[in-house]
Every structure is written in C-alpha cells, then in structure tokens.
Design a protein around this motif. Structure first.
Motif, PDB file in Angstrom:
ATOM      1  N   LYS A 273       0.833  -1.298   0.068  1.00  0.00           N
ATOM      2  CA  LYS A 273       0.039   0.162   0.034  1.00  0.00           C
ATOM      3  C   LYS A 273       0.820   1.239   0.067  1.00  0.00           C
ATOM      4  CE  LYS A 273      -3.997   1.882   2.473  1.00  0.00           C
ATOM      5  NZ  LYS A 273      -5.030   1.308   3.534  1.00  0.00           N
ATOM      6  N   LEU A 274       0.205   2.316  -0.958  1.00  0.00           N
ATOM      7  CA  LEU A 274       0.958   3.628  -0.790  1.00  0.00           C
ATOM      8  C   LEU A 274       0.482   4.513   0.408  1.00  0.00           C
ATOM      9  CD1 LEU A 274       0.522   5.142  -4.301  1.00  0.00           C
ATOM     10  CD2 LEU A 274       2.659   4.681  -3.280  1.00  0.00           C
ATOM     11  N   LYS A 275       1.412   5.353   1.064  1.00  0.00           N
ATOM     12  CA  LYS A 275       1.007   6.034   1.988  1.00  0.00           C
ATOM     13  C   LYS A 275       0.309   7.190   1.691  1.00  0.00           C
ATOM     14  CE  LYS A 275       2.437   8.836   6.161  1.00  0.00           C
ATOM     15  NZ  LYS A 275       2.338   8.441   7.537  1.00  0.00           N
ATOM     16  N   ILE A 276      -0.998   7.592   2.138  1.00  0.00           N
ATOM     17  CA  ILE A 276      -1.581   8.605   1.592  1.00  0.00           C
ATOM     18  C   ILE A 276      -1.745   9.664   2.660  1.00  0.00           C
ATOM     19  CG2 ILE A 276      -2.988   7.265   0.263  1.00  0.00           C
ATOM     20  CD1 ILE A 276      -5.356   7.671   2.157  1.00  0.00           C
ATOM     21  N   TYR A 277      -1.970  11.056   2.271  1.00  0.00           N
ATOM     22  CA  TYR A 277      -2.209  12.026   2.876  1.00  0.00           C
ATOM     23  C   TYR A 277      -3.522  13.101   2.914  1.00  0.00           C
ATOM     24  CZ  TYR A 277       2.888  10.918   3.149  1.00  0.00           C
ATOM     25  OH  TYR A 277       4.270  10.021   3.424  1.00  0.00           O
ATOM     26  N   GLN A 278      -3.775  13.657   3.846  1.00  0.00           N
ATOM     27  CA  GLN A 278      -4.815  14.358   4.078  1.00  0.00           C
ATOM     28  C   GLN A 278      -4.576  15.891   3.234  1.00  0.00           C
ATOM     29  OE1 GLN A 278      -6.111  15.647   7.674  1.00  0.00           O
ATOM     30  NE2 GLN A 278      -8.256  16.478   6.824  1.00  0.00           N
ATOM     31  N   VAL A 279      -5.516  16.211   2.229  1.00  0.00           N
ATOM     32  CA  VAL A 279      -5.604  17.354   1.519  1.00  0.00           C
ATOM     33  C   VAL A 279      -6.397  18.638   1.897  1.00  0.00           C
ATOM     34  CG1 VAL A 279      -5.417  18.221  -0.725  1.00  0.00           C
ATOM     35  CG2 VAL A 279      -4.359  16.089  -0.446  1.00  0.00           C
ATOM     36  N   LYS A 280      -5.670  19.580   1.901  1.00  0.00           N
ATOM     37  CA  LYS A 280      -6.948  20.828   2.498  1.00  0.00           C
ATOM     38  C   LYS A 280      -6.535  21.819   1.266  1.00  0.00           C
ATOM     39  CE  LYS A 280      -7.198  19.821   7.254  1.00  0.00           C
ATOM     40  NZ  LYS A 280      -7.297  20.532   8.504  1.00  0.00           N
ATOM     41  N   LEU A 281      -7.725  22.652   0.789  1.00  0.00           N
ATOM     42  CA  LEU A 281      -7.800  23.707   0.004  1.00  0.00           C
ATOM     43  C   LEU A 281      -7.756  24.913   0.713  1.00  0.00           C
ATOM     44  CD1 LEU A 281     -10.044  22.190  -2.878  1.00  0.00           C
ATOM     45  CD2 LEU A 281      -7.159  22.308  -2.770  1.00  0.00           C
ATOM     46  N   GLN A 282      -6.941  25.803   0.473  1.00  0.00           N
ATOM     47  CA  GLN A 282      -7.147  27.056   1.093  1.00  0.00           C
ATOM     48  C   GLN A 282      -7.030  28.186   0.059  1.00  0.00           C
ATOM     49  OE1 GLN A 282      -4.337  27.680   4.396  1.00  0.00           O
ATOM     50  NE2 GLN A 282      -5.139  25.967   5.597  1.00  0.00           N
ATOM     51  N   GLY A 283      -8.222  28.744  -0.576  1.00  0.00           N
ATOM     52  CA  GLY A 283      -8.123  29.462  -1.619  1.00  0.00           C
ATOM     53  C   GLY A 283      -7.782  28.663  -2.785  1.00  0.00           C
ATOM     54  N   ASN A 284      -6.865  29.547  -3.607  1.00  0.00           N
ATOM     55  CA  ASN A 284      -6.492  28.467  -4.766  1.00  0.00           C
ATOM     56  C   ASN A 284      -5.443  27.719  -4.468  1.00  0.00           C
ATOM     57  OD1 ASN A 284      -8.334  29.184  -6.509  1.00  0.00           O
ATOM     58  ND2 ASN A 284      -7.501  31.076  -6.851  1.00  0.00           N
ATOM     59  N   ASP A 285      -4.976  27.375  -3.273  1.00  0.00           N
ATOM     60  CA  ASP A 285      -3.701  26.450  -2.871  1.00  0.00           C
ATOM     61  C   ASP A 285      -4.212  25.333  -2.459  1.00  0.00           C
ATOM     62  OD1 ASP A 285      -1.991  28.562  -3.612  1.00  0.00           O
ATOM     63  OD2 ASP A 285      -2.351  29.693  -1.667  1.00  0.00           O
ATOM     64  N   VAL A 286      -3.412  24.148  -2.517  1.00  0.00           N
ATOM     65  CA  VAL A 286      -3.458  22.858  -2.278  1.00  0.00           C
ATOM     66  C   VAL A 286      -2.322  22.588  -1.247  1.00  0.00           C
ATOM     67  CG1 VAL A 286      -3.393  20.227  -2.913  1.00  0.00           C
ATOM     68  CG2 VAL A 286      -4.259  22.093  -4.649  1.00  0.00           C
ATOM     69  N   TYR A 287      -2.841  22.310  -0.042  1.00  0.00           N
ATOM     70  CA  TYR A 287      -1.985  22.001   1.063  1.00  0.00           C
ATOM     71  C   TYR A 287      -1.946  20.426   1.584  1.00  0.00           C
ATOM     72  CZ  TYR A 287      -1.066  26.937   2.032  1.00  0.00           C
ATOM     73  OH  TYR A 287      -1.037  28.080   1.914  1.00  0.00           O
ATOM     74  N   ILE A 288      -0.827  19.807   1.898  1.00  0.00           N
ATOM     75  CA  ILE A 288      -1.021  18.382   2.373  1.00  0.00           C
ATOM     76  C   ILE A 288      -0.460  18.404   3.745  1.00  0.00           C
ATOM     77  CG2 ILE A 288      -0.419  17.315   0.029  1.00  0.00           C
ATOM     78  CD1 ILE A 288       2.188  16.872   0.891  1.00  0.00           C
ATOM     79  N   SER A 289      -1.053  17.615   4.642  1.00  0.00           N
ATOM     80  CA  SER A 289      -0.844  17.509   6.047  1.00  0.00           C
ATOM     81  C   SER A 289      -0.109  16.375   6.153  1.00  0.00           C
ATOM     82  CB  SER A 289      -2.025  17.129   6.655  1.00  0.00           C
ATOM     83  OG  SER A 289      -1.993  16.927   8.144  1.00  0.00           O
ATOM     84  N   LEU A 290       1.211  16.835   6.813  1.00  0.00           N
ATOM     85  CA  LEU A 290       2.302  15.844   7.170  1.00  0.00           C
ATOM     86  C   LEU A 290       2.009  15.300   8.495  1.00  0.00           C
ATOM     87  CD1 LEU A 290       5.431  17.545   5.586  1.00  0.00           C
ATOM     88  CD2 LEU A 290       3.642  15.683   4.399  1.00  0.00           C
ATOM     89  N   THR A 291       1.105  15.302   9.086  1.00  0.00           N
ATOM     90  CA  THR A 291       0.875  14.724  10.469  1.00  0.00           C
ATOM     91  C   THR A 291      -0.213  13.802  10.534  1.00  0.00           C
ATOM     92  OG1 THR A 291      -0.539  16.296  11.078  1.00  0.00           O
ATOM     93  CG2 THR A 291       1.599  16.712  11.825  1.00  0.00           C
TER      94      THR A 291
END
Length: 104
Positions: free
Chosen positions: A86-104
């Motif tokens: 399995k691949l590790k997946i990360y939570q994604v959050k959008l803030q305005g027009n930017d894509v952020y990933i959560s490393l926690t």
C-alpha cells in the motif's frame, strides 16, 4: 499539531493528472480526480521506487511508469500487479487556490 505544507495551486493540475511535489528529502504525488478533488500519496512506487508523477492517472488509479502496477490513490491500496504494498496517503486541504498536504 497539524503541519500543512503548500504543494501547488489548484490550477497547476488538470483533472485526471498528477504533479510531483518534493519537500525536504521526501517526494509526493498530488493527484486531481475526474471529479476535481485533490489527493496526495507518497511519490514513489512501493514496488521499485519509480516516480509516480511520471505515470498515468486513469479514473481513480495511478499507474507506475516502470512496471505498470496500479494503486487507488484515494486509499493507497494496490489494484494491479506487481504493486502489492500500500501507498501512504496524506490528507489534502484547499485554502483559496492553494493545495496543502498534511504531514501529521
């Protein structure tokens, strides 16, 4: 505490496409689904460590460019041999027009 890292702009990735994102000594794959949602996984295939951003996104699978193993990028589950870890997946959050990933 959650650590959010800006990966890209929403306009950097078309639907059913993938973008490589490097942060420190880590590589991630940022994927945009056919529905326009964003996902993030480890950027290297678990089979032979090829960069997934050089592969193909088809529906909800990402295909490794080296041996054509596939993963469901929503869950990280392998969906086609030779991928079996399995691949590790990360939570994604959008803030305005930017894509952020959560490393926690």
């Amino acid at each position: 505490m959650e650590t959010l890292i800006r990966a890209c702009s929403v306009n950097d990735i078309e639907e059913e496409d993938v973008l490589r994102f490097d942060h420190g000594d880590r590589t991630f794959a940022i994927i945009r689904s056919p529905e326009g949602e964003f996902y993030a996984t480890d950027g290297l295939c678990t089979h032979e460590k090829a960069h997934l951003a050089e592969g193909v996104v088809d529906n909800h699978d990402i295909e490794c460019p080296l041996h054509f193993g596939t993963f469901d990028y929503r869950t990280g589950d392998p969906t086609g041999a030779p991928a079996c870890v399995k691949l590790k997946i990360y939570q994604v959050k959008l803030q305005g027009n930017d894509v952020y990933i959560s490393l926690t």
